[in-house]
Design a protein around this motif. Structure first.
Motif: not given
Length: 415
Positions: A244-246, A270-274, A297-303
């Motif tokens: 999940x993610x906010x 407050x929600x985000x897995x990375x 910390x390794x929370x990539x966004x765009x593939x």
């Protein structure tokens, strides 16, 4: 008819020169180009520009990448509030364009997904849910469907972004609707082959990924709240995993290797897995997913993540405002992180990462698990407007960069 015959003739000739780049992230859907004989470093001015076009719609136009077959290049953009599929030759001349209905205008105007090529057809999935099959030679419509309408789906916060995949006679897409989470359609007619049951949640922004393990052909697809594992042959749901993610941002497709799946999303409070690595197990026909490690910390966004020789390379998003990171595949430990490159999209060819930063700065990076290793750096030309989110493509010893209505083509061959 004569155009179609010519198109196939050119396909044959080109197949002797370079592998076709027929879908988002290339022939293996792994963001690796098979090209060789490329420049090992670049001058400060960058590689030679062969051509550029600035007619792919409005200023921002979209974030679609390119696909290439024969002497034809395809991408998508927007014009006058409409989604357009463009076909160009390899000198940058637009040969035809097709209107694929309204385009996303609420935020970050323009197209998202990249067209998909299969034989003599090109498929485009618009940000508003219109799926069209076109004759690649002429641009004539063969069939189309309104996927959101047909499966009672709702669009997502930043517009549909999935690039559809082909598996044999099946086309895979994810409406995330009340009637189906994922569907397989006959690529020739658009008729339904199978549906996977709804999740009660919307779809995500990522494209699908296929893999085979223990005699099962899997379809891995992100949805708003996590991962779906589906039998690619039948549509049966085999397993799920919450991720999940906010803002329900799952944009990065899974990476599969050696019985494991890697997932990542922005770790927005407050929600985000990375990042998380899962072990895929099959016992007596039952599929289970077990967590191996997490790295928030390794929370990539765009593939923008790639696996090379046992290490993951890519950008963080929330973590320290965006860093280039190297992470150990087996343990999840961060090997190093570096602010120099920041956020960006990239591709890989002949031992180098071609990193296109959100700030317009381009870097050639040698994937080195010991240290951040930049070979060359260069600033891309000004022109396009809006975020630099389109993924670069290397094909035929050329580098293609998209920014808004602009498409740039560079010669990166080693003389």
């Amino acid at each position: 008819m004569k155009y179609t015959v010519l198109f196939f003739a050119l396909l044959f000739v080109s197949s002797l020169i370079a592998a076709d780049w027929t879908l988002f992230h290339g022939p293996g859907a792994d963001n690796r180009s098979p090209d060789t004989g490329l420049l090992e470093s670049w001058p400060e001015s960058g590689p030679p520009l062969l051509w550029q076009i600035d007619t792919l719609g409005e200023k921002t136009s979209g974030y679609s990448s390119v696909v290439i077959r024969g002497d034809r290049l395809f991408t998508a953009g927007s014009r006058d509030g409409r989604s357009a599929v463009f076909c160009c030759d390899l000198d940058g001349r637009i040969l035809w364009q097709y209107d694929n209905g309204p385009v996303w205008t609420k935020n970050y105007l323009g197209t998202r997904s990249t067209p998909t090529l299969d034989g003599d057809r090109v498929y485009d999935f618009s940000s508003m849910g219109r799926l069209v099959c076109l004759d690649a030679g002429t641009g004539e419509k063969i069939w189309d469907r309104d996927i959101l309408h047909d499966y009672e789906g709702e669009n997502i916060i930043w517009g549909l972004s999935e690039s559809v995949r082909i598996d044999g006679d099946k086309l895979i897409c994810s409406p995330g609707g009340k009637k189906a989470s994922v569907v397989a359609l006959d690529k020739r007619t658009g008729k339904e082959i199978w549906i996977s049951p709804p999740t009660g949640e919307k779809t995500a922004y990522a494209s699908s990924m296929f893999f085979e393990q223990d005699g099962i052909r899997f379809l891995a697809m992100m949805y708003a709240k996590g991962l779906l594992l589906i039998d690619l042959n039948t549509g049966e749901r085999l397993a799920t995993f919450p991720h999940t993610q906010r803002y329900d941002i799952n944009c990065t497709k899974p990476i599969y290797h050696d019985g494991h799946l890697f997932l990542t999303n922005p770790a927005t409070a407050p929600v985000g897995v990375g990042a998380v690595l899962l072990k895929v197990s099959v016992h007596q026909g039952k599929v289970s997913l077990d967590e191996v490690w997490r790295n928030k910390n390794f929370d990539n966004l765009h593939d923008g993540v790639i696996l090379l020789d046992g290490y993951l390379y890519g950008s963080s998003h929330e973590h320290r405002g965006g860093l280039f990171m190297c992470v150990d595949w087996k343990t999840g430990e961060t090997v190093y992180e570096n602010r120099d490159a920041g956020r960006g999209a990239f591709t890989f060819a002949e031992g180098l990462i071609y990193f296109f930063g959100e700030n317009g700065e381009f870097r050639l990076i040698r994937p080195n698990p010991k240290e951040y290793d930049v070979v060359s750096r260069w600033t891309a030309p000004e022109g396009g407007e809006g975020p630099l989110w389109a993924h670069p493509v290397i094909h035929g010893k050329r580098l293609y960069l998209r920014h808004g209505k602009f498409l740039y083509c560079y010669d990166i061959s080693r003389k």
